[in-house]
Design a protein around this motif. Structure first.
Motif, mmCIF file in Angstrom:
data_model
loop_
_atom_site.group_PDB
_atom_site.id
_atom_site.type_symbol
_atom_site.label_atom_id
_atom_site.label_comp_id
_atom_site.label_asym_id
_atom_site.label_seq_id
_atom_site.Cartn_x
_atom_site.Cartn_y
_atom_site.Cartn_z
ATOM 1 N N VAL A 15 0.819 -1.284 -0.125
ATOM 2 C CA VAL A 15 0.006 0.157 0.122
ATOM 3 C C VAL A 15 0.944 1.452 -0.023
ATOM 4 N N GLY A 16 1.980 1.250 0.893
ATOM 5 C CA GLY A 16 2.683 2.520 1.009
ATOM 6 C C GLY A 16 3.512 2.987 -0.328
ATOM 7 N N VAL A 186 -1.473 -18.408 -4.756
ATOM 8 C CA VAL A 186 -1.002 -18.096 -6.073
ATOM 9 C C VAL A 186 -1.032 -16.949 -6.690
ATOM 10 N N LEU A 187 -2.392 -16.447 -6.701
ATOM 11 C CA LEU A 187 -2.837 -15.163 -7.224
ATOM 12 C C LEU A 187 -2.411 -14.139 -6.354
ATOM 13 N N GLY A 188 -1.938 -14.316 -5.078
ATOM 14 C CA GLY A 188 -1.635 -13.135 -4.375
ATOM 15 C C GLY A 188 -2.705 -12.571 -3.402
ATOM 16 N N ALA A 298 -19.736 -1.948 -3.461
ATOM 17 C CA ALA A 298 -19.167 -2.957 -3.785
ATOM 18 C C ALA A 298 -17.774 -2.599 -4.684
ATOM 19 N N GLY A 299 -16.816 -3.380 -4.695
ATOM 20 C CA GLY A 299 -15.460 -2.946 -5.268
ATOM 21 C C GLY A 299 -14.493 -3.803 -5.092
ATOM 22 N N PRO A 300 -13.104 -3.237 -5.335
ATOM 23 C CA PRO A 300 -12.179 -4.087 -4.907
ATOM 24 C C PRO A 300 -11.718 -3.876 -3.536
ATOM 25 N N GLY A 301 -11.513 -4.946 -2.480
ATOM 26 C CA GLY A 301 -11.382 -4.707 -1.308
ATOM 27 C C GLY A 301 -9.960 -5.166 -0.880
ATOM 28 N N ALA A 302 -9.151 -5.024 -1.597
ATOM 29 C CA ALA A 302 -7.584 -5.295 -1.235
ATOM 30 C C ALA A 302 -6.642 -4.999 -2.569
ATOM 31 N N GLY A 303 -5.120 -4.966 -2.441
ATOM 32 C CA GLY A 303 -4.482 -4.690 -3.379
ATOM 33 C C GLY A 303 -3.932 -3.339 -3.130
ATOM 34 N N GLY A 304 -2.647 -3.141 -3.807
ATOM 35 C CA GLY A 304 -1.896 -1.884 -3.713
ATOM 36 C C GLY A 304 -2.786 -0.628 -4.234
ATOM 37 N N GLU A 305 -3.222 -0.812 -5.522
ATOM 38 C CA GLU A 305 -3.812 0.456 -6.259
ATOM 39 C C GLU A 305 -5.313 0.923 -5.516
#
Ligand code: NAP
Ligand code: HSE
Length: 429
Positions: A15-16, A186-188, A298-305
């Motif tokens: 994230v940082g 595997v998909l992170g 609703a939407g992306p709950g994780a990941g850097g971006e």
């Protein structure tokens, strides 16, 4: 007018690192849109020699996290290191020094939020944590500001991407739990140690925050009832599908007659429920209230971006407050309120039993429920002889009474095994 704000980051990982890259590469665009000149001044990491996918002037990275907080050129601190320690001391020190703090750390807020919120209030500075629940989904601000006047009845969320991915794979491709978990790793999506994901601990921290904001009564992390998805089998999912349900790991926060209750556990949801169609690693939060009826985020709950996008929004908000120089009132006040014991909360159960299929067996099972004052809604049988499986769905009854009924079943002669217990969320009683 002064428009420069010096930013200090505690952490520059998924994230940082993304946030720094955006602050550097999009400096002009962010300035054009917000009027702010956001400058990355100090960044704490564990290993300054690790390769990074951002470029900063020499000397900005440091191993000494407290230096970020005390640096006079840092006016605003972003905590994206994770965990409670040393994050708690660092965030508290920043707030005590009158510096606004933005954090993505759900564990820190859920476990030690009241002390940090009190410190922010003492100093009149913002403490913002939009990214702590639902990653890139705006949910903290809607709950604490836009919906501040709504008497929210219930919040239900799919707030962990890893577990939703696993359950989706098990349900759509018939995968076993272990295979689906391996694919999530595997998909992170899953953490290297996925225990916090699959045990419901990650979702429980988010449930505590959602419950606290929705009802204005602080719900601590240790007050959230929690079960993970480790015991959900492909057979559970198959039986649920045959009856028109989908199994999801839900964070549920609700106002009951006995107080606020927050819980995380697998749930059988009717296939037509808005949360049932949330697939893969996507997160969603569903809110019910008398005026808004129902809302779905609703939407992306994780990941850097996505997560850095929510953090950046908070940074911009906090920077504006800082430059305005005003004393900031807390966005939400927490009043003392009753917390309900989960044993007293009404739940509906689906119980899967392996039984000897003989005359009178069903009568014994029905009596076990009846003695606990739990009413049966439907019974479904597959197989016969010693291979008979019964799936019993109950009407709503106190969780404690459902547990007594299940214990009685475990001791009945013809019940070979209580194979699973999954709670049902459906509009009917
Ligand atoms: P991460 O990739 O593990 O990054 C952690 C960063 O903190 C690394 O840069 C690490 O340094 C640094 N760090 C850790 N302990 C430190 C210490 N004691 N002193 C100095 N630096 C230290 O974690 P992340 O995925 O970015 O997550 C950060 C926070 O955001 C967590 O609270 C997490 O729950 C939250 N969050 C993450 C996501 C997501 O999708 N990743 C989504 C929502 C919320 P090194 O780089 O040198 O190892
Ligand atoms: N591991 C978490 C997830 C990251 O799967 O949703 C966000 O908290």
């Amino acid at each position: 007018m002064e428009n420069t704000v010096g930013i200090g980051l505690l952490g520059a990982g998924t994230v940082g690192g993304t946030l720094i890259r955006r602050l550097v590469e999009e400096h002009e665009a962010i300035g054009a849109k917000t009027g702010l000149d956001l400058q990355v001044r100090r960044v704490a990491v564990r290993d300054p020699d690790k390769p990074r996918d951002f470029t900063l002037p020499p000397g900005v990275l440091t191993e000494d996290a407290m230096k970020v907080v005390t640096d006079p050129s840092v006016g605003l601190v972003v905590e994206v290191m994770g965990g409670q320690d040393p994050a708690f001391d660092l965030v508290l020190a920043a707030l005590d020094a009158g510096k606004p703090v933005v954090t993505a750390n759900k564990e820190l807020i859920a476990a030690r939020g009241p002390d940090l919120i009190a410190a922010a209030e003492r100093q009149g500075v913002p403490l913002l944590f939009e990214a702590a629940v639902g990653g890139g989904i705006p949910i903290i601000r809607p709950l604490s500001e836009t919906l501040a006047g709504e008497q929210i009845a219930r919040v239900m969320g799919i707030v962990n991407g890893t577990t939703n991915f696993i359950l989706t794979r098990m349900s759509e491709d018939g995968q076993e739990y272990e295979t689906a978990l391996e694919e999530a790793q595997v998909l992170g999506y899953a953490e290297p140690d996925p225990t916090a994901d699959v045990s419901g601990a990650d979702a429980a921290a988010k449930a505590a925050i959602l419950a606290s904001l929705a009802f204005g009564t602080w719900v601590g992390l240790d007050q959230v009832y929690r079960e993970g998805i480790e015991k959900v089998s492909a057979l559970d999912i198959q039986f649920a599908a045959e009856l028109g349900y989908v199994i999801k790991l839900l964070a549920v926060a609700e106002r009951t007659g006995r107080g606020v209750c927050a819980r995380v556990h697998p749930v059988m949801l009717p296939a037509e429920h808005p949360l049932a169609s949330i697939r893969g690693a996507t997160n969603a939060i569903y809110i019910e209230g008398p005026s808004i009826d129902e809302l779905l985020f609703a939407g992306p709950g994780a990941g850097g971006e996505p997560t850095a996008s929510a953090v950046l929004g908070d940074v911009i908000d906090a920077a504006r407050e800082l430059l305005a120089g005003a004393v900031v009132a807390p966005r939400i006040r927490f009043a003392a309120g009753a917390l309900a014991d989960f044993g007293d909360v009404t739940t509906k159960w689906s119980v899967r039993l392996l039984v000897d299929d003989e005359p009178g067996v069903l009568a014994q099972i029905a009596a076990a429920f009846g003695e606990s004052d739990v009413s049966i809604k439907s019974v479904w049988q597959e197989g016969q002889g010693s291979e008979a499986t019964l799936l019993i769905v109950t009407h709503g009854a106190a969780e404690g009474r459902q547990r007594v009924a299940a214990d009685t079943l475990r001791h009945l002669e013809p019940v070979r095994e209580v194979e699973s217990v999954i709670r049902v969320e459906s509009p009917e009683a």
